[in-house]
Design a protein around this motif. Structure first.
Motif, PDB file in Angstrom:
ATOM      1  N   SER A   1       0.825  -1.208   0.000  1.00 21.24           N
ATOM      2  CA  SER A   1       0.000   0.000   0.000  1.00 21.24           C
ATOM      3  C   SER A   1       0.862   1.262   0.000  1.00 21.24           C
TER       4      SER A   1
ATOM      5  N   ARG B   1       2.518   1.543  -3.496  1.00 26.49           N
ATOM      6  CA  ARG B   1       1.566   1.912  -4.550  1.00 26.49           C
ATOM      7  C   ARG B   1       1.188   3.380  -4.463  1.00 26.49           C
ATOM      8  N   GLU B   2       1.054   3.891  -3.256  1.00 26.91           N
ATOM      9  CA  GLU B   2       0.751   5.311  -3.085  1.00 26.91           C
ATOM     10  C   GLU B   2       1.975   6.164  -3.434  1.00 26.91           C
TER      11      GLU B   2
ATOM     12  N   ALA C   1       2.550   6.015  -7.390  1.00 30.50           N
ATOM     13  CA  ALA C   1       1.319   5.961  -8.198  1.00 30.50           C
ATOM     14  C   ALA C   1       1.474   6.629  -9.563  1.00 30.50           C
ATOM     15  N   LYS C   2       2.288   7.649  -9.665  1.00 28.04           N
ATOM     16  CA  LYS C   2       2.408   8.407 -10.913  1.00 28.04           C
ATOM     17  C   LYS C   2       3.602   7.985 -11.770  1.00 28.04           C
TER      18      LYS C   2
END
Length: 196
Positions: free
Chosen positions: A69, A72-73, A76-77
């Motif tokens: 998590s 992924r955060e 994310a870009k």
């Protein structure tokens, strides 16, 4: 404190750490021509961030949902980074020029470690680099830890690198503490090696 809280505390501290110096050494040694890297047990992604800055396509995986998590955060870009929640046995290893396994191979299942190592070796291109840690038999986690641990002798570690040129191998066998400040005896082998 339950297991989930322990990992959350660990990741909170790990987020503040830069990439491992050994990761920079390994990246410089990669002469495979393949700028794809795998980070096994990627944690909070410090090595991933560094490798992406060098232009690598990075595949990071971790079995812990909190780590996945966070990554992924965090990424994310960034299209050059793929994060998966997987165990060593579940992850599908792409062809790569660099494979990082910092303080993670300890937690591979002993019963399937040989198969895992075969997957790692097959995924690395000729001239590609492995950089990671193995647990030695004197480590206080080697027996009786909350999950099965793969602990190896020096000879067993060296035997894994039959098809590699070992650039450095550092043995640590001493009292110390974890990132969370808990006392333990560390026995590890840290290896950087180039696949023939």
């Amino acid at each position: 404190m339950n297991n989930r809280n322990i990992w959350q505390d660990y990741y909170a501290k790990a987020l503040a750490r830069p990439h491992a110096p050994r990761t920079a050494v390994a990246a410089r040694l990669n002469h495979s021509g393949i700028l794809t890297a795998i980070d096994c047990g990627c944690g909070t992604g410090s090595d991933i961030a560094y490798l992406a800055e060098l232009g690598y396509q990075v595949h990071g995986f971790d079995i812990n949902a909190d780590a996945v998590s966070i990554c992924r955060e965090r990424f994310a870009k960034q299209q050059s980074i793929q994060i998966s929640q997987a165990s060593f046995d579940e992850f599908e290893y792409p062809d790569c020029g660099l494979l990082i396994a910092n303080a993670s191979l300890f937690f591979a299942k002993p019963v399937s470690f040989s198969r895992l190592w075969q997957s790692i070796t097959q995924s690395l291109a000729s001239g590609g680099v492995f950089a990671g840690d193995f647990m030695g038999v004197n480590d206080s986690w080697a027996e009786g830890y909350r999950s099965p641990i793969t602990a190896l002798t020096r000879q067993q570690v060296l035997a894994l690198f039959e098809h590699y040129e070992v650039i450095e191998m550092h043995e640590r066998d001493e009292p110390g503490s974890t990132l969370l400040g808990r006392s333990k005896h560390w026995h590890t082998y840290s290896v950087v090696a180039i696949k023939s």
